[in-house]
Design a protein around this motif. Structure first.
Motif, PDB file in Angstrom:
ATOM      1  N   VAL A 195       0.844  -1.200   0.000  1.00  0.00           N
ATOM      2  CA  VAL A 195       0.000   0.000   0.000  1.00  0.00           C
ATOM      3  C   VAL A 195       0.878   1.247   0.000  1.00  0.00           C
ATOM      4  O   VAL A 195       1.780   1.398   0.825  1.00  0.00           O
ATOM      5  CB  VAL A 195      -0.931  -0.005   1.224  1.00  0.00           C
ATOM      6  N   GLY A 196       0.630   2.120  -0.969  1.00  0.00           N
ATOM      7  CA  GLY A 196       1.363   3.380  -1.060  1.00  0.00           C
ATOM      8  C   GLY A 196       2.676   3.323  -1.794  1.00  0.00           C
ATOM      9  O   GLY A 196       3.351   4.357  -1.923  1.00  0.00           O
ATOM     10  N   SER A 197       3.057   2.164  -2.312  1.00  0.00           N
ATOM     11  CA  SER A 197       4.348   2.046  -3.003  1.00  0.00           C
ATOM     12  C   SER A 197       4.364   2.828  -4.315  1.00  0.00           C
ATOM     13  O   SER A 197       3.349   2.955  -5.000  1.00  0.00           O
ATOM     14  CB  SER A 197       4.639   0.579  -3.337  1.00  0.00           C
ATOM     15  N   THR A 198       5.552   3.314  -4.649  1.00  0.00           N
ATOM     16  CA  THR A 198       5.808   3.774  -6.003  1.00  0.00           C
ATOM     17  C   THR A 198       6.557   2.647  -6.710  1.00  0.00           C
ATOM     18  O   THR A 198       7.493   2.067  -6.174  1.00  0.00           O
ATOM     19  CB  THR A 198       6.637   5.057  -6.030  1.00  0.00           C
ATOM     20  N   VAL A 199       6.112   2.330  -7.932  1.00  0.00           N
ATOM     21  CA  VAL A 199       6.596   1.138  -8.623  1.00  0.00           C
ATOM     22  C   VAL A 199       6.976   1.492 -10.054  1.00  0.00           C
ATOM     23  O   VAL A 199       6.221   2.191 -10.751  1.00  0.00           O
ATOM     24  CB  VAL A 199       5.507   0.040  -8.662  1.00  0.00           C
ATOM     25  N   TYR A 200       8.143   1.005 -10.485  1.00  0.00           N
ATOM     26  CA  TYR A 200       8.530   1.128 -11.892  1.00  0.00           C
ATOM     27  C   TYR A 200       8.637  -0.263 -12.492  1.00  0.00           C
ATOM     28  O   TYR A 200       9.322  -1.138 -11.954  1.00  0.00           O
ATOM     29  CB  TYR A 200       9.862   1.862 -12.029  1.00  0.00           C
ATOM     30  N   ILE A 201       7.956  -0.449 -13.618  1.00  0.00           N
ATOM     31  CA  ILE A 201       7.969  -1.730 -14.326  1.00  0.00           C
ATOM     32  C   ILE A 201       8.611  -1.519 -15.681  1.00  0.00           C
ATOM     33  O   ILE A 201       8.127  -0.726 -16.496  1.00  0.00           O
ATOM     34  CB  ILE A 201       6.542  -2.291 -14.478  1.00  0.00           C
ATOM     35  N   GLU A 263      13.752   8.044  -8.114  1.00  0.00           N
ATOM     36  CA  GLU A 263      13.762   6.625  -7.762  1.00  0.00           C
ATOM     37  C   GLU A 263      12.390   6.186  -7.277  1.00  0.00           C
ATOM     38  O   GLU A 263      11.529   7.008  -6.944  1.00  0.00           O
ATOM     39  CB  GLU A 263      14.821   6.340  -6.688  1.00  0.00           C
ATOM     40  N   VAL A 264      12.215   4.875  -7.250  1.00  0.00           N
ATOM     41  CA  VAL A 264      10.952   4.281  -6.791  1.00  0.00           C
ATOM     42  C   VAL A 264      11.237   3.313  -5.648  1.00  0.00           C
ATOM     43  O   VAL A 264      12.370   2.905  -5.407  1.00  0.00           O
ATOM     44  CB  VAL A 264      10.245   3.526  -7.945  1.00  0.00           C
ATOM     45  N   ASP A 265      10.150   2.938  -4.957  1.00  0.00           N
ATOM     46  CA  ASP A 265      10.286   1.987  -3.853  1.00  0.00           C
ATOM     47  C   ASP A 265      10.539   0.569  -4.347  1.00  0.00           C
ATOM     48  O   ASP A 265      11.195  -0.224  -3.669  1.00  0.00           O
ATOM     49  CB  ASP A 265       8.999   1.977  -3.003  1.00  0.00           C
ATOM     50  N   ALA A 266       9.979   0.228  -5.500  1.00  0.00           N
ATOM     51  CA  ALA A 266      10.006  -1.151  -5.985  1.00  0.00           C
ATOM     52  C   ALA A 266      10.098  -1.148  -7.498  1.00  0.00           C
ATOM     53  O   ALA A 266       9.560  -0.254  -8.164  1.00  0.00           O
ATOM     54  CB  ALA A 266       8.744  -1.890  -5.532  1.00  0.00           C
ATOM     55  N   ALA A 267      10.760  -2.171  -8.056  1.00  0.00           N
ATOM     56  CA  ALA A 267      10.930  -2.234  -9.508  1.00  0.00           C
ATOM     57  C   ALA A 267      10.782  -3.666 -10.003  1.00  0.00           C
ATOM     58  O   ALA A 267      11.069  -4.624  -9.274  1.00  0.00           O
ATOM     59  CB  ALA A 267      12.290  -1.678  -9.916  1.00  0.00           C
ATOM     60  N   VAL A 268      10.339  -3.795 -11.249  1.00  0.00           N
ATOM     61  CA  VAL A 268      10.107  -5.108 -11.858  1.00  0.00           C
ATOM     62  C   VAL A 268      10.749  -5.124 -13.247  1.00  0.00           C
ATOM     63  O   VAL A 268      10.518  -4.228 -14.056  1.00  0.00           O
ATOM     64  CB  VAL A 268       8.600  -5.409 -11.982  1.00  0.00           C
ATOM     65  N   ASP A 269      11.544  -6.175 -13.509  1.00  0.00           N
ATOM     66  CA  ASP A 269      12.104  -6.403 -14.833  1.00  0.00           C
ATOM     67  C   ASP A 269      11.204  -7.389 -15.570  1.00  0.00           C
ATOM     68  O   ASP A 269      11.234  -8.590 -15.307  1.00  0.00           O
ATOM     69  CB  ASP A 269      13.524  -6.969 -14.715  1.00  0.00           C
TER      70      ASP A 269
END
Length: 406
Positions: A195-201, A263-269
């Motif tokens: 909840v509330g994360s910033t995410v880059y995919i 930057e973001v809190d979480a990232a996905v490749d």
């Protein structure tokens, strides 16, 4: 019953619909079948009449000639079907059930399966832990882009849909449970999205879009998807994502413009080993480590990167000798200095598929719309592969037996 039709890899850039054998409860010799698996009896299996089976980006790697897949390999690891025959050891799954098939084949008996690590089952592939239907170096289990397919360990592997009519009504959503929805969701989970994360995919193909839907389900405040393909970025925006064109400047700079921080809190490749550098057209040269390195730069210290994108140990078309065996120039120093966490490997589909099924059945997730699912006939598979390879913002769903009504 005799006869079956299936989609087979015929060499780089070529797939063809072929006539093949109707499956029985034994593994037979054929393209990609490990010799130790030939003659293996499957009394615990079922034969499915395929309801839906999808073209996946992982299939596309093989079709491009970027793996050691043998010619003649029947493709397809994203399978939904109706049970038409059950082996003598099957107790709970019944003829007539509509089921989703996790793409990773697992026995349910080994240590890894009992620990929930179904993507690295120890008993189904003599070469290495982990297996899948219709995929290179995965033991030789025949693929499901076909009219009929054999599924082993049926009581363990299959997810039965509770209501047939409801399942067929939502089949374009439910077919995504075999792979891309759990895989994308796994990427978001292992990236620590909450909840509330910033995410880059990274990557707006079907898995990247599924990761975006997963991040939204997990409560992310902002989901940002990056790609070079504007049509795919438009698809991400269609369900509320922010987007960046990675050909228009460094990812951290574009994140800063959106978030006020680079930057973001979480990232996905969600790209994998055929990643390309920033730039368009001829300027976008292949650089297999570029996504991983950019994500380490763009993820906040103490964050995590989920890596559902595929990386392989054999790539005959790689840009250099190291990459041909899966060795990439990763800036691990950046990851270490920032205390980043990484999760790689096959998604353990069974960890997520029932929960995601419930989200679909109760209209909490509309994954088919998010990935722009389009049903096509088995005979249209070669055209679907070609369009997907050209960058179509579409998830192609094969409809070999006419279950999907237009």
């Amino acid at each position: 019953m005799s006869g079956n039709r299936a989609v087979a890899y015929q060499g780089p850039g070529v797939v063809k619909v072929i006539d093949t054998d109707y499956p029985d409860f034994e593994l037979h010799d054929g393209p990609g079948v490990h010799p130790a698996n030939v003659g293996r009896k499957i009394p615990h299996g079922v034969i499915l009449r395929t309801v839906a089976t999808n073209i996946c980006g992982s299939d596309q790697h093989m079709v491009r000639g970027r793996t050691t897949a043998p010619e003649g390999l029947v493709l397809g690891h994203e399978i939904t079907g109706e049970v038409v025959e059950a082996g003598p050891d099957v107790e709970f799954i019944k003829v007539g059930d509509i089921v989703s098939v996790p793409f990773n084949i697992s026995c349910g008996r080994c240590r890894n399966c009992k620990e929930g690590k179904t993507g690295i089952c120890l008993n189904v592939n003599p070469d290495r832990p982990g297996s899948a239907y219709g995929y290179v170096d995965m033991g030789g289990w025949v693929g499901g882009q076909a009219e009929y397919v054999l599924v082993p360990y049926a009581d363990w592997n299959l997810l039965k849909f509770p209501d047939r009519d409801q399942a067929l009504e939502k089949i374009l959503d439910l077919t995504m449970l075999s792979d891309i929805f759990p895989t994308g969701f796994h990427g978001a989970v292992t990236a620590g999205v909450g909840v509330g994360s910033t995410v880059y995919i990274a990557g707006a193909g079907p898995v990247g879009l599924a990761a975006a839907v997963g991040a939204q389900l997990l409560g992310a405040a902002v989901v940002i998807v990056g790609d070079l393909n504007e049509d795919r970025l438009a698809q991400a925006r269609s369900f509320g994502c922010e987007t960046i064109d990675v050909g228009k400047g460094p990812v951290p700079d574009q994140l800063d413009q959106l978030l006020g921080v680079p930057e973001v809190d979480a990232a996905v490749d969600a790209v994998g080993f055929e990643a390309r550098s920033e730039g368009h057209g001829a300027k976008a040269k292949e650089a297999p480590a570029t996504v991983l390195n950019s994500l380490m730069e763009a993820t906040a210290a103490g964050g995590a990167i989920g890596i559902p994108g595929l990386y392989v140990t054999g790539d005959p078309g790689a840009v250099d000798e190291a990459a041909k065996v899966g060795s990439l120039s990763i800036n691990l120093g950046t990851g270490w200095a920032k205390s980043l966490s990484f999760t790689t490997g096959q998604c353990p589909v069974m960890k997520y598929n029932r929960q995601l099924m419930m989200a679909i059945l109760h209209d909490r997730a509309h994954i088919a719309a998010a990935v722009n699912a389009k049903a096509i006939s088995l005979d249209e598979a070669p055209q679907g592969y070609a369009e997907f390879d050209a960058g179509a913002a579409t998830k192609y769903v094969l409809n070999p037996n006419g279950y999907i009504k237009e």
